[in-house]
Write an enzyme that holds these catalytic residues in place. Structure first.
Site, PDB file in Angstrom:
ATOM      1  N   GLY D 149       1.002  -1.277   0.285  1.00  0.00           N
ATOM      2  CA  GLY D 149      -0.085   0.288  -0.476  1.00  0.00           C
ATOM      3  C   GLY D 149       0.732   1.328   0.080  1.00  0.00           C
ATOM      4  O   GLY D 149       1.799   1.671   0.398  1.00  0.00           O
ATOM      5  N   CYS D 150      -0.114   1.764  -0.207  1.00  0.00           N
ATOM      6  CA  CYS D 150       0.982   3.987  -0.639  1.00  0.00           C
ATOM      7  C   CYS D 150       0.909   3.811   0.741  1.00  0.00           C
ATOM      8  O   CYS D 150       2.758   4.416   0.840  1.00  0.00           O
ATOM      9  CB  CYS D 150       0.052   4.750  -0.971  1.00  0.00           C
ATOM     10  SG  CYS D 150      -1.436   5.159  -0.468  1.00  0.00           S
ATOM     11  N   TYR D 151       0.344   3.825   2.046  1.00  0.00           N
ATOM     12  CA  TYR D 151       0.845   4.552   3.413  1.00  0.00           C
ATOM     13  C   TYR D 151       2.177   3.504   4.252  1.00  0.00           C
ATOM     14  O   TYR D 151       3.496   4.048   4.497  1.00  0.00           O
ATOM     15  CB  TYR D 151       0.030   4.806   4.590  1.00  0.00           C
ATOM     16  CG  TYR D 151      -0.959   5.453   4.342  1.00  0.00           C
ATOM     17  CD1 TYR D 151      -0.229   7.280   4.516  1.00  0.00           C
ATOM     18  CD2 TYR D 151      -2.406   5.794   4.103  1.00  0.00           C
ATOM     19  CE1 TYR D 151      -1.336   8.503   4.088  1.00  0.00           C
ATOM     20  CE2 TYR D 151      -3.530   6.617   4.474  1.00  0.00           C
ATOM     21  CZ  TYR D 151      -2.625   7.706   4.132  1.00  0.00           C
ATOM     22  OH  TYR D 151      -3.579   8.889   4.073  1.00  0.00           O
TER      23      TYR D 151
END
Lengths: 347, 347, 347, 347
Positions: D149-151
């Site tokens: 994921g991005c985070y």
């Protein structure tokens, strides 16, 4: 590989040249100048370039070093290129000037709009106006290219098919244009603070913007002989965003309209950087962000006699540095789209 | 204290009415309706209103409850006001309709642009078009006000002095206008996501926007008899910001221009919400953000025969809820500026 | 009506004072100073104020003219208030200083963080730190108010209930805060151009921001004796927007948590400008834009021992000019909310 | 040339894959699926792609057609990849799944956070978590990649050097992160309208965001045995801009700090997409916009025992589609940076 120099590399057209040339397979940037930032690595000023150009630092402009380049780009305020041009021409360097210094073919007119005498009138005649969609054949052999302004590029590409075919009254043209703030450059100012221009919109320069004579010159150049003079009302506006120009153009049809959609599609069928959208479309500036494309739509509201053309470019790319590289590609016999093929950034 | 009702209070014109009425000394909001949010406190939907309206919750529209109000605002999509209006008129309530339902005086024309038959043609004749700068004398006694649209307000106020005095060719008017996204309302959509419209600019509706017939009707209403019909090319654009409308208007002067600056200053000298800027100015939308002001500048580029007018409003205030309250103030004999005197928010 | 003076009125806290005082029923702005803009009407610099203050122009600061005011606001860079304060105190004027000049009670500490000796150490002791939620009783009688900084206001109001009740380890406090660009002031700079800060986010000043000693001083002031010293890690960030501060605060609970929601609601039950949101909420900066409110939410993720507090203010209102007027209201015995009651602007 | 398929191509990670692959010299996109947009040309939905992919239209997902691809990307909401994966694995296709379906190695934990049973638990064990900076050796031979994921990408890259070397207390980690709105996807909603989120900032999901278990799993995976469990307080925030993630990370040093700057520089010396900035820097999200870079800075404010790490990525590139292509490059033996070398777009 050719060697390129950039004069005045600390502004937005400078960093855009560097961004685009970083992935150009035939060009190496050898020298970049700035008096104010002498000795500073370019990656210190522009952190997006870390990992590229790690050896490159700003240096004081030196005609001899620039003279060793195959091509020199001027990304300077007006006046600088005029002062240095004779020395560079003499050394045989080819130059793409992104500033306004050699765009206007009438030195008196230049002086009137830029507030001082032209510094190098003897070279104006040899400069080629670098709008490939009009002057491609002249660009290939030119030594000095006057790269068009951002508003002039969007406006001329939008009006060309109408004027070349004498379809509209040239004396009543209107260009309502809007630009992102990067068009104002990377200069300390209150007027362009985010706190001043975010969440707001305004016109500016309605009494007379310096791009007006450039646009009118370009429009007249494509008008058939004997059909009158192009005269433009040009009102630029400032958008609360960084990149992008949108020109909304209005003209009065002379008689029965031809098929405007077909006219535009045919005019630009072979142009790699002009994209005529399907009928009924409205081009968005984001559809060209970071790319060298100009996207255009044409319509005729209510089937009345006013034709509306919408034309969008990225002011830093097709409106400046991308077009400069397109000119360089033509000058050096590279594929015209070399280094300029990546799609726009969306979203 | 008068009692006010709001029909359709979950949109942006609804919350703007609540924001403005929260500090209006003569009005208490008694009822606010929404079928979808029945029972929900308004402060839950609009946290800026916490500490105001803590007792107020959305309820299903009920003609009897609305009938007990002194004034009812419709902040609804078109069609809703038409359906409920006869019942409210019968009960003697005074209504300010912010929707498009009663703006067009020709039911056929309404049907053509809104895509369905008008639901209440018998009341069109009694509706007063609520542009105080034109119709103040009629507003005072009206029972039903059709509050002007946002683009129509900015555009009409900009053109009025030219048309009333027959100074321009009415058949060649152009309105190049731009609006913040709040004009599109508080509706779930992909098209108005921040990810879609931030950092971008585009025209829309160039083939024909519903505000076009409203504007042309208003322009023709002020044109002296016998000088032709007003015909407008109207191209709206979407700005990457929340609030504000900027209209850039173009018209062709009929003959020698009068002193345009004096003309505008005199026309609006006594208008509390129209401010003519000094010659050479360019109004910014932020200069009217959150306020009921319209600021206007007029110029004549290059002293040619095209006059350019720039007119800015906050689309939610003078373009909707603020103007609705201005109408209400006139209807109830309050000071016209009551509750509307706070300066715009800047920066 | 009392007479107010503003020293240094060309910045954002200056125009915000003018915006708010324009509708304050008990105050008239009599004098506003600026050396750079001497003679310029305030409405020329700030067009949102046209129709208000039409007679007011900037003048060179003159202690005698300021001495005739009942209250003087300093909206100046640090250093200016220190230089003028003795003369004003002598004349009996009451002063609300929005700058940092009298916030730090230790002249040495001030000198260390502001890089020069304090210019008026003899008056530090009499200055009252103008955070009404802590010092209301002292403000009423003060002659000199040191109005808190923007980050310090949001951060202190967020931490107060935890520290006053010794619920967290004071030596491990973290404030991760973010501000709109108006916090950087109305100064010509490259760093705050829209082209530089739009569409981007970054931390700054992580090595040590001048608000750190002010916040730590304020936190220690409310900590019960003998429970240790408050020590804060403070990292400010710059948001791509104009107004608003959001502080996300982290602290480690000492033991079993009490009912944090009830704790906050009780602490601020009688505070007109602190609003504790329902459990599970996340305050948005826009919910306080243009208003003097601070909205706070508290939570304890995963029921672990880290408590998270979110606190939002408008940096120009509760973080500066609104709080200054709140202090003035207390000083002059006006209702504390006078002129500050309008809801936030949303959307 | 390898043949690629994209499942679920109408969202932002879909168009970002297309943008990047348009200039990848070794990949041709053969099929792109969408049930809702079946038959629609991709260039109609995404006008930036006109001139690229002019032959490509969305089709209904068909395992047989996808089975003919060399690599298939899932750019779908969670749940979709789980349902189709067995069929694709059976056909021998290699898959890079950008969704959350195979990131969590514990099917029970996945079910708890995603609110339904895992649809394909038997394949979890063979999925490789596609963070090349940790798992490069496993990626080369994997058939199924769970792309981070991005985070989680920004947060793990920021914490890795501290945790791998057991320098901080793993039980008190804090990640204060902020994302542009494109992270919320291209879904019709009120919450992400420009009118709702522009000019504002807020936290969200503080009670528990789905990226929390993914991040904690990744942090624990690199923690030396026997030094405790990583526990994170994670508070995401929403930025008023389109692209970019900024993670501000806080950890408590266990003992005397080593040279943190050297630690980070050495850890990432050979990583093509992690750039450690010089001491004292603050990474800006715009410095990585449109690029696959992660830029990191580390500092220790006031020389106290809290270390602060700032880590930025473009959520759609290194946080999704760029990283997916980086994984693909490793899987197919291409140069890891192929198609990902262009500098970030600035300004």
């Amino acid at each position: 590989m050719i060697k390129a120099g950039i004069v005045g590399g600390t502004g937005y057209t400078g960093v855009e040249l560097l961004r685009l040339l970083a992935v150009h397979p035939k060009v190496k940037v050898d020298v970049i100048t700035s008096r104010a930032e002498e000795g500073v690595p370019v990656t210190q000023l522009f952190t997006n370039l870390r990992g590229h150009y790690d050896e490159l630092a700003f240096s004081v402009p030196d005609p001899d070093r620039l003279g060793e380049c195959d091509v020199v780009f001027f990304a300077t305020p007006h006046g600088v290129a005029q002062a240095m041009m004779p020395e560079l021409m003499k050394r045989g360097v080819r130059v793409v000037d992104l500033s306004a210094d050699f765009r206007i073919r009438d030195a008196e007119l230049w002086a009137k709009w830029y507030g001082k005498p032209h510094g190098c009138p003897e070279l104006i005649g040899s400069a080629v106006y670098g709008l490939p969609e009009v002057n491609r054949h002249l660009i290939a052999d030119a030594q000095l290219i006057a790269c068009p302004g951002c508003y002039p590029t969007a406006t001329q590409l939008g009006f060309l098919p109408l004027l070349e075919n004498n379809l509209v009254d040239p004396s009543r043209l209107i260009a309502n244009a809007a630009s992102g703030t990067s068009g104002a450059g990377r200069q300390a100012s209150i007027d362009n603070l985010l706190s001043e221009v975010a969440d707001s919109f305004k016109a500016y320069g309605s009494a007379g913007h310096r791009h007006l004579p450039e646009i009118e010159q370009g429009l007249n150049a494509v008008l058939p002989k004997g059909v009158g003079r192009a005269q433009l009302t040009f009102v630029p506006h400032l958008l609360p965003m960084v990149r992008g120009i949108h020109a909304t153009l209005y003209a009065t049809l002379r008689g029965d309209a031809c098929d405007l959609q077909a006219l535009y599609e045919e005019r630009y069928a072979n142009e790699p950087f002009v994209d005529v959208l399907p009928a009924g479309s409205h081009p968005q500036t984001r559809s060209v962000k970071s790319s060298n494309m100009c996207r255009i739509a044409v319509c005729r509201p209510q089937q009345r006699d006013t034709v509306v053309v919408m034309s969008v470019i990225d002011n830093l790319t097709k409106g400046a540095s991308g077009q400069a590289i397109q000119n360089m590609n033509i000058m050096f016999g590279f594929d015209e789209t070399m280094g300029l093929a990546a799609p726009a950034l969306l979203p």
